[in-house]
Structures are given as structure tokens and as C-alpha cells.
Write a protein that holds these residues in place. Structure first.
Motif, PDB file in Angstrom:
ATOM      1  N   VAL A 121       0.842  -1.195   0.000  1.00 50.24           N
ATOM      2  CA  VAL A 121       0.000   0.000   0.000  1.00 50.24           C
ATOM      3  C   VAL A 121       0.879   1.247   0.000  1.00 50.24           C
ATOM      4  CG1 VAL A 121      -1.595   1.372   1.401  1.00 50.24           C
ATOM      5  CG2 VAL A 121      -2.039  -1.061   1.035  1.00 50.24           C
ATOM      6  N   ARG A 136       0.968   4.183  -2.859  1.00 44.66           N
ATOM      7  CA  ARG A 136       0.631   5.565  -2.512  1.00 44.66           C
ATOM      8  C   ARG A 136       1.858   6.467  -2.483  1.00 44.66           C
ATOM      9  NH1 ARG A 136      -2.968   5.758   2.672  1.00 44.66           N
ATOM     10  NH2 ARG A 136      -3.090   7.919   1.978  1.00 44.66           N
ATOM     11  N   THR A 157      -4.760   2.422   5.892  1.00 40.97           N
ATOM     12  CA  THR A 157      -5.358   2.098   4.591  1.00 40.97           C
ATOM     13  C   THR A 157      -5.385   0.594   4.365  1.00 40.97           C
ATOM     14  OG1 THR A 157      -4.624   4.200   3.637  1.00 40.97           O
ATOM     15  CG2 THR A 157      -5.168   2.437   2.094  1.00 40.97           C
ATOM     16  N   ALA A 180      -8.156  -0.873   6.386  1.00 41.41           N
ATOM     17  CA  ALA A 180      -9.455  -0.593   5.777  1.00 41.41           C
ATOM     18  C   ALA A 180      -9.697  -1.493   4.562  1.00 41.41           C
ATOM     19  CB  ALA A 180      -9.533   0.877   5.381  1.00 41.41           C
ATOM     20  N   LEU A 181      -8.652  -1.660   3.747  1.00 42.97           N
ATOM     21  CA  LEU A 181      -8.769  -2.539   2.579  1.00 42.97           C
ATOM     22  C   LEU A 181      -9.029  -3.973   3.013  1.00 42.97           C
ATOM     23  CD1 LEU A 181      -8.521  -3.184  -0.425  1.00 42.97           C
ATOM     24  CD2 LEU A 181      -6.025  -3.234  -0.137  1.00 42.97           C
ATOM     25  N   TRP A 182      -8.293  -4.434   4.001  1.00 42.34           N
ATOM     26  CA  TRP A 182      -8.483  -5.787   4.521  1.00 42.34           C
ATOM     27  C   TRP A 182      -9.915  -5.967   5.020  1.00 42.34           C
ATOM     28  CZ3 TRP A 182      -6.194  -7.524   9.857  1.00 42.34           C
ATOM     29  CH2 TRP A 182      -6.542  -8.863  10.099  1.00 42.34           C
ATOM     30  N   SER A 183     -10.415  -4.995   5.767  1.00 44.62           N
ATOM     31  CA  SER A 183     -11.782  -5.071   6.273  1.00 44.62           C
ATOM     32  C   SER A 183     -12.777  -5.172   5.127  1.00 44.62           C
ATOM     33  CB  SER A 183     -12.096  -3.843   7.135  1.00 44.62           C
ATOM     34  OG  SER A 183     -11.232  -3.748   8.242  1.00 44.62           O
ATOM     35  N   ASN A 184     -12.534  -4.385   4.078  1.00 41.68           N
ATOM     36  CA  ASN A 184     -13.404  -4.409   2.907  1.00 41.68           C
ATOM     37  C   ASN A 184     -13.372  -5.781   2.235  1.00 41.68           C
ATOM     38  OD1 ASN A 184     -13.893  -1.842   0.332  1.00 41.68           O
ATOM     39  ND2 ASN A 184     -15.078  -3.653   0.811  1.00 41.68           N
ATOM     40  N   ALA A 193     -13.025  -2.317  -4.711  1.00 42.05           N
ATOM     41  CA  ALA A 193     -12.485  -2.033  -3.379  1.00 42.05           C
ATOM     42  C   ALA A 193     -11.074  -1.469  -3.483  1.00 42.05           C
ATOM     43  CB  ALA A 193     -12.489  -3.308  -2.541  1.00 42.05           C
ATOM     44  N   ALA A 247     -11.298   2.062  -4.557  1.00 39.93           N
ATOM     45  CA  ALA A 247     -11.796   2.923  -3.488  1.00 39.93           C
ATOM     46  C   ALA A 247     -10.704   3.311  -2.500  1.00 39.93           C
ATOM     47  CB  ALA A 247     -12.956   2.245  -2.768  1.00 39.93           C
ATOM     48  N   HIS A 248      -9.805   2.391  -2.213  1.00 38.52           N
ATOM     49  CA  HIS A 248      -8.788   2.651  -1.200  1.00 38.52           C
ATOM     50  C   HIS A 248      -7.474   3.191  -1.777  1.00 38.52           C
ATOM     51  CE1 HIS A 248     -11.093   0.982   2.110  1.00 38.52           C
ATOM     52  NE2 HIS A 248     -11.429  -0.024   1.326  1.00 38.52           N
ATOM     53  N   LEU A 249      -7.206   2.877  -3.045  1.00 38.19           N
ATOM     54  CA  LEU A 249      -5.911   3.242  -3.628  1.00 38.19           C
ATOM     55  C   LEU A 249      -6.031   4.208  -4.789  1.00 38.19           C
ATOM     56  CD1 LEU A 249      -4.299  -0.307  -3.702  1.00 38.19           C
ATOM     57  CD2 LEU A 249      -3.966   1.460  -1.965  1.00 38.19           C
TER      58      LEU A 249
END
Length: 210
Positions: free
Chosen positions: A142, A146, A157, A160-164, A200, A203-205
Motif C-alpha cells: 500500500v 501511494r 489504509t 481498511a482494505l483488509w476489512s473491505n 475495493a 476505493a482505497h488506492l
């Protein structure tokens, strides 16, 4: 491996089979002993607590997921591509090894720092030594995606990605996402959650470079 080590592995093998066929709630020391063909007291020598037994079983799951992850990313050099491959492997593992997947992340049930009260030479490696490196790898990827973001920012981040991704895996296993994406009568939903995984990641990256 000596006879003692072989017996411990047999007990874990029986536990893995039980988790995969009937879920983690079905795993008990007596049932493990019955399936392994040993006395009901034998597992206590290696797994003095239920948490210790579940942790040894969960470690097998992390080892399998880790091996799949290495295989899926071995020929990919770009961090975004590696993250996409890891994400697909994660969700596919959840679909194929559902009982194990449900157990692996229940750290309220597991012994993350040790293996119960067993001596170190019998307990085996700590569960956290199989779990944390996987997350740390995602954090590093990540950060690269970024542009060298700080470790703290990349960790949030990554979490959050893992949770998603975990939510995608669970909702797909339950059939909820297929229902939501099924469209009108007679229309079939997508046969895999790959498009949702890509969404996903976007959304995060941010969107992948074309």
C-alpha cells in the motif's frame, strides 16, 4: 519427525478436517482424539486448552493462504498488481476453505502469542508469527502504491482494505452480494467477486493506471 511429532501432526490434521467439514464450532479435544484414533486424553499433552488446539489448526490455514499468496504474486512486479492478486487469493480462499477462513481471524478464540500452556518445544511457533507478516506485506505494498506514504498511514489504509475484502468474502459466501447484484428476473449475477474486489482496490488506492 519423531513419533511424538507425528502424533501431534495427526491431531492437527484431524482438527483441520473437522473445521473444513463442520466448522470451528465443532472442534473439541475428544472429537479430535476420536478421529485421530487415540485416547480422549491424548490431545491434552500437546494442547492443554481449547484455544491452543484451535490456534494450531488456524496456523495451518495461514500457512496455506501464505503459500497461495506467494504463488499468485511470484511473477508480478508492480505493487498494485501484487495487491490485486493477493486480494483475489484472499477472497477465493474464503470461498473454498470457508470453515478455516472463519476460524483464522477469530483472535478472540485463538492464542495469538503462544499455544496455551504447553512447553515451547511442544507448542510450536506462535500464531502471530504466521499472521502479522501477511499484514505487514500488504502495508508495504500500500505504501508503494501511494508513493511512499508513511507506515502509519499505509497501515490504516491496509486495515481498511483488509476489512473491505473480508466483508466481500463473507457476504459472497452468504449469497448476499449475488442477490444484490443479480439484476432483474432471469439475470445471472457475476460468477466471481473479482469486479467487487477491483472496486475495493480503486476505493482505497485510487483507480489503477491505464
Amino acid at each position: 519427525m519423531d513419533a511424538e511429532g507425528t502424533l501431534r501432526e495427526r491431531l492437527v490434521d484431524a482438527g483441520v478436517e473437522l473445521v473444513l467439514s463442520e466448522g470451528s464450532g465443532s472442534v473439541g479435544l475428544r472429537e479430535i482424539a476420536r478421529r485421530a484414533g487415540v485416547s480422549h486424553g491424548a490431545p491434552r499433552r500437546y494442547f492443554p486448552t481449547h484455544r491452543a488446539l484451535l490456534s494450531a489448526i488456524a496456523r495451518r490455514g495461514f500457512e496455506e493462504l501464505g503459500a497461495r499468496s506467494v504463488a499468485a504474486t511470484s511473477d508480478i512486479t508492480q505493487p498494485r498488481g501484487q495487491l490485486a492478486a493477493l486480494a483475489r487469493v484472499y477472497v477465493a480462499f474464503a470461498r473454498e476453505r470457508r470453515g478455516m477462513f472463519e476460524l483464522m481471524f477469530r483472535h478472540d478464540l485463538l492464542d495469538s502469542d503462544g499455544q496455551g500452556e504447553a512447553p515451547a518445544e511442544e507448542a510450536g511457533p506462535r500464531l502471530r508469527e504466521a499472521t502479522l507478516p501477511m499484514f505487514e506485506r500488504v502495508v508495504a505494498l500500500v505504501a508503494r502504491c501511494r508513493g511512499g506514504a508513511s507506515e502509519a498511514s499505509a497501515a490504516v489504509t491496509a486495515a481498511a482494505l483488509w476489512s473491505n475484502l473480508h466483508g466481500i468474502a463473507e457476504l459472497w459466501s452468504w449469497g448476499s452480494l449475488q442477490l444484490a447484484l443479480g439484476g432483474g428476473p432471469g439475470e445471472e449475477p457475476a460468477d466471481s467477486p473479482d469486479r467487487i474486489v477491483e472496486a475495493a482496490l480503486d476505493a482505497h488506492l485510487g483507480p489503477a493506471a491505464s
